[in-house]
Write a protein that holds these residues in place. Structure first.
Motif, short mmCIF file in Angstrom:
data_model
loop_
_atom_site.label_atom_id
_atom_site.label_comp_id
_atom_site.label_asym_id
_atom_site.label_seq_id
_atom_site.Cartn_x
_atom_site.Cartn_y
_atom_site.Cartn_z
N GLY A 60 -55.25 -23.87 3.78
CA GLY A 60 -55.31 -23.79 5.25
C GLY A 60 -55.16 -22.37 5.75
N ALA A 105 -58.36 -20.57 5.14
CA ALA A 105 -59.41 -20.99 6.07
C ALA A 105 -59.23 -20.35 7.44
CB ALA A 105 -59.41 -22.51 6.20
N ALA A 136 -61.04 -21.51 0.19
CA ALA A 136 -60.16 -22.26 1.09
C ALA A 136 -60.52 -23.74 1.05
CB ALA A 136 -60.29 -21.72 2.51
N GLY A 161 -58.38 -25.35 9.05
CA GLY A 161 -57.24 -24.67 8.45
C GLY A 161 -55.92 -25.09 9.07
#
Length: 183
Positions: free
Chosen positions: A121, A124, A30, A91
């Protein structure tokens, strides 16, 4: 060196395994996607693309906005690597910056930076730290009384299938048929 001596892993192998262990404890991919999303967003507004003898200048009035968005995405990507507890904030911020880059930065760096920011994002936000494996008690997984592997001694009489225990005592097996005792 004899044939019985253990092989000592080299420096490269040791570092690779250390990096692999470090990478497994944080949202590495991520962070990489978010980090990479900043580069096309920064690059394209300031680039002069050559198509044959035609120069295509993409300089916009929002070049400063593109620079800010790209730098913030790069910083968020690095932060995801070293500050894993901010993964939700980073994120969501990466997704929002990717969306803002569409009108500000030439369609989000020709959609490449936009897509990388959205995917990074989302990764994450959805990443969760792994649970360390629990040590098994000594009795589980041992050979049963008759020598069958993987069946504990208490399960041998039931054919290896353990029945769930009902703690509410409301099953028809107990004879209560859903009625609770008042006493």
């Amino acid at each position: 060196m004899s044939a019985e001596s253990p092989a000592v892993p080299g420096q490269f192998t040791r570092r690779r395994l250390q990096f692999r262990a470090w990478r497994g404890t944080r949202p590495f991919w991520a962070g990489l996607f978010v980090l990479l999303s900043g580069f096309p967003i920064i690059y394209f507004p300031y680039a002069h693309l050559q198509l044959g003898h035609l120069t295509l200048a993409m300089a916009t009035t929002a070049g400063a906005g593109s620079l800010i968005i790209g730098v913030l995405l790069i910083v968020l990507g690095i932060s995801l690597w070293f500050q894993k507890h901010i993964r939700t904030f980073a994120g969501v911020a990466a997704i929002l910056l990717g969306l803002v880059s569409l009108p500000v930065s030439n369609f989000g760096g020709f959609v490449v930076g936009f897509l990388l920011a959205l995917v990074g994002g989302a990764m994450a936000v959805s990443w969760a730290p792994g649970v360390p494996p629990q040590p098994q008690p000594a009795g589980e997984g041992a050979a049963g009384q008759d020598g069958t592997p993987g069946i504990a001694a208490a399960e041998v009489g039931t054919g290896g299938v353990s029945e769930p225990q009902d703690l509410t005592k409301t099953t028809p097996v107990n004879g209560t048929n859903g009625r609770h005792s008042a006493g």
